[in-house]
Write a protein that holds these residues in place. Structure first.
Motif, PDB file in Angstrom:
ATOM      1  N   GLY A 131       0.828  -1.208   0.000  1.00 16.23           N
ATOM      2  CA  GLY A 131       0.000   0.000   0.000  1.00 16.23           C
ATOM      3  C   GLY A 131       0.857   1.251   0.000  1.00 16.23           C
ATOM      4  N   ASP A 132       0.319   2.291  -0.614  1.00 20.42           N
ATOM      5  CA  ASP A 132       1.065   3.524  -0.841  1.00 20.42           C
ATOM      6  C   ASP A 132       1.574   4.185   0.448  1.00 20.42           C
ATOM      7  OD1 ASP A 132       1.215   3.840  -3.570  1.00 20.42           O
ATOM      8  OD2 ASP A 132       0.550   5.926  -3.424  1.00 20.42           O
ATOM      9  N   ALA A 133       0.883   3.927   1.536  1.00 19.12           N
ATOM     10  CA  ALA A 133       1.236   4.618   2.775  1.00 19.12           C
ATOM     11  C   ALA A 133       2.651   4.274   3.235  1.00 19.12           C
ATOM     12  CB  ALA A 133       0.236   4.258   3.872  1.00 19.12           C
ATOM     13  N   ASP A 134       3.148   3.101   2.818  1.00 17.34           N
ATOM     14  CA  ASP A 134       4.452   2.655   3.299  1.00 17.34           C
ATOM     15  C   ASP A 134       5.591   3.062   2.371  1.00 17.34           C
ATOM     16  OD1 ASP A 134       3.455   1.274   5.579  1.00 17.34           O
ATOM     17  OD2 ASP A 134       2.656  -0.232   4.207  1.00 17.34           O
ATOM     18  N   ARG A 135       5.265   3.810   1.335  1.00 16.73           N
ATOM     19  CA  ARG A 135       6.233   4.190   0.319  1.00 16.73           C
ATOM     20  C   ARG A 135       7.528   4.762   0.893  1.00 16.73           C
ATOM     21  NH1 ARG A 135       4.769   7.939  -4.729  1.00 16.73           N
ATOM     22  NH2 ARG A 135       2.711   7.073  -4.325  1.00 16.73           N
ATOM     23  N   ASP A 136       7.429   5.815   1.689  1.00 19.18           N
ATOM     24  CA  ASP A 136       8.642   6.486   2.172  1.00 19.18           C
ATOM     25  C   ASP A 136       9.458   5.596   3.098  1.00 19.18           C
ATOM     26  OD1 ASP A 136       8.046   8.708   0.709  1.00 19.18           O
ATOM     27  OD2 ASP A 136       7.057   9.753   2.360  1.00 19.18           O
ATOM     28  N   ARG A 137       8.775   4.831   3.933  1.00 20.39           N
ATOM     29  CA  ARG A 137       9.511   3.950   4.842  1.00 20.39           C
ATOM     30  C   ARG A 137      10.303   2.906   4.066  1.00 20.39           C
ATOM     31  NH1 ARG A 137       5.473   1.214   7.213  1.00 20.39           N
ATOM     32  NH2 ARG A 137       7.018   0.043   8.393  1.00 20.39           N
ATOM     33  N   TYR A 138       9.723   2.369   2.991  1.00 23.28           N
ATOM     34  CA  TYR A 138      10.427   1.342   2.232  1.00 23.28           C
ATOM     35  C   TYR A 138      11.609   1.941   1.473  1.00 23.28           C
ATOM     36  CZ  TYR A 138       6.597  -1.831   3.366  1.00 23.28           C
ATOM     37  OH  TYR A 138       5.686  -2.615   4.028  1.00 23.28           O
ATOM     38  N   VAL A 139      11.420   3.166   0.980  1.00 26.80           N
ATOM     39  CA  VAL A 139      12.557   3.849   0.355  1.00 26.80           C
ATOM     40  C   VAL A 139      13.690   3.973   1.370  1.00 26.80           C
ATOM     41  CG1 VAL A 139      13.376   6.028  -0.593  1.00 26.80           C
ATOM     42  CG2 VAL A 139      11.196   5.101  -1.360  1.00 26.80           C
ATOM     43  N   GLY A 140      13.352   4.344   2.577  1.00 25.30           N
ATOM     44  CA  GLY A 140      14.356   4.485   3.631  1.00 25.30           C
ATOM     45  C   GLY A 140      15.087   3.180   3.903  1.00 25.30           C
TER      46      GLY A 140
END
Lengths: 195, 195
Positions: free
Chosen positions: A178-187
Motif C-alpha cells: 500500500g502507498d502509505a508505506d512508500r517512504d519507509r520502504y525507500v528508507g
DNA sequence: ACCTGAACACCGTTCAAGT
DNA sequence: ACCTGAACACCGTTCAAGT
C-alpha cells in the motif's frame, strides 16, 4: 555524449516521419490503451483497443507487433523522464541526496505508470528505442554510482543493474503493501545500500 | 496456540473428508497444474488443466472456483513449510541470525514455487485455509519481531505486514536480476532493516 | 503503402444432462 | 452428490481483400 531521446510517437522501427494519418491513428490507439490501463485493466486486449480506437485489429499489430511493444510505447514518455532524472542526479551537488531523490522519483514514475514498471522489469526490450533508453539509464546510474562510491556513500559492489532490479523490487513491495508505506520502504532500501 | 495445518489435499470449504474418487480426481488436477507451472506456463488455463487431468472443465471449477483458489491450493504445501520456518525462527536462540535465516528461507520458497510468490502478494485470500496460513505467518513473524526489537536487532517500526511485503519485493528484485544476486540482495534488505 | 475485418484457434465460464 | 462436455462469449493472431 549523445543519448537518443525517443518519444512515444516515434515509429516502431525506421526513422522516417510517419504520414499524418498514420500518426493520428497511432495516437488514437495509444490513447485508447492508456484509458484501459487507467481504468485498471492491466490486460490490454489488442481487439478491444482496436475497437476503442476505431481501427482494425491488423492496424494495431502493424504499429505494435506484440503486447510488449505496445507497453514499451506507452512507457516511453515516462521512461524518458526517468532517464532525465537519473542524468540530473548524476550531476547534482550532494551525491547521497541525489541517490535518495532518484530512488523516490523512480518509484513515483513506476507507481504512476504500470507500463513503465512492466518495461523496467522485462529482461529484453522489444523496441530499439526502449533498448536505447535502458542503456542511457544504465550509463547515468553508472556515473551516479561512481561518484557515490568515491564519496563513500554506497557499498562498492552495487551496480547499475542492481539499482534497476531493486527499483523493481521496491515498486512491488509498495504495490503489495500500500502507498502509505512508500517512504519507509525507500528508507529501508537506502539504508541497505549505504556503505 | 493452535494454528491450522492446511495441506494441499484439503477440500475447498468444508471439513469433511472427500470421497476417495473425488480426492483422486483432485490430486490429478493439482498434478496437471503443477506440471504446467513447472514447464514455465504461468497461465494455468482451466480448460487445458481439465484436459491434461482427464476430467471435464466443470470438475476443475467445482474444486477450484477461481484461478486464485487453484493457485492457493498449489501453494498450500510450501506456505505451510514457510509458516513452520517462521515459528522455528521466532523460537530460535540468536534472534538476529533467525531473522536472516527466515529471509533466506522465504526467498527460496518463493523462487521455488511461483504459486507461493503469487499468493503472498495477493491482498485477499480466496480460501479460508490460505487466510489461516496468512494469520499464522503474521503471528509468528510478530513474535520474532518482538524479540528482535527487544534485542535492538531491528528498527522498531517494522511490522509483520512490512516483512511480508518486503519478502515479495525481494523475490521480485531477484527475479528481475537473476539468481546469482540472491544473497547480495538479502544482505541489502537485512542491513536496511537493522536498527 | 496502409488499413480493414473475417476467420480460425483457443480460453473462461456456465449449465443442462448424465451417472 | 458428483462429473461431463457442449455452448457461448471473448481474445490472439493472421492474411486476403480493399483503398
Amino acid at each position: 555524449m549523445d543519448y537518443p531521446r525517443a518519444v512515444s510517437t516515434d515509429p516502431p522501427t525506421n526513422a522516417e516521419p510517419l504520414r499524418a494519418d498514420s500518426a493520428r491513428v497511432r495516437a488514437r490507439m495509444l490513447r485508447a490503451a492508456r484509458e484501459r490501463l487507467a481504468a485498471g485493466d492491466t490486460e490490454l486486449p489488442m481487439n478491444a483497443i482496436a475497437k476503442a480506437a476505431g481501427v482494425g485489429v491488423g492496424t494495431v499489430y502493424r504499429h505494435f507487433p506484440s503486447r510488449q511493444a505496445l507497453l514499451e510505447a506507452l512507457a516511453a514518455e515516462r521512461f524518458t523522464h526517468l532517464v532525465d532524472a537519473a542524468e540530473q542526479a548524476a550531476a547534482g551537488p550532494d551525491i547521497a541526496t541525489e541517490l535518495a531523490r532518484l530512488l523516490r522519483t523512480a518509484l513515483d514514475h513506476q507507481l504512476g505508470d504500470p507500463a513503465l514498471a512492466a518495461v523496467l522489469a522485462e529482461p529484453e526490450a522489444a523496441r530499439p528505442e526502449t533498448r536505447a533508453l535502458g542503456q542511457a539509464l544504465t550509463t547515468a546510474v553508472d556515473r551516479l554510482l561512481h561518484r557515490a562510491r568515491a564519496a563513500g556513500a554506497i557499498r562498492p559492489e552495487i551496480t547499475a543493474d542492481d539499482v534497476r532490479a531493486l527499483f523493481c523490487g521496491l515498486q512491488h513491495a509498495v504495490t503489495v503493501s500500500g502507498d502509505a508505506d512508500r517512504d519507509r520502504y525507500v528508507g529501508i532500501l537506502l539504508r541497505g545500500l549505504r556503505a
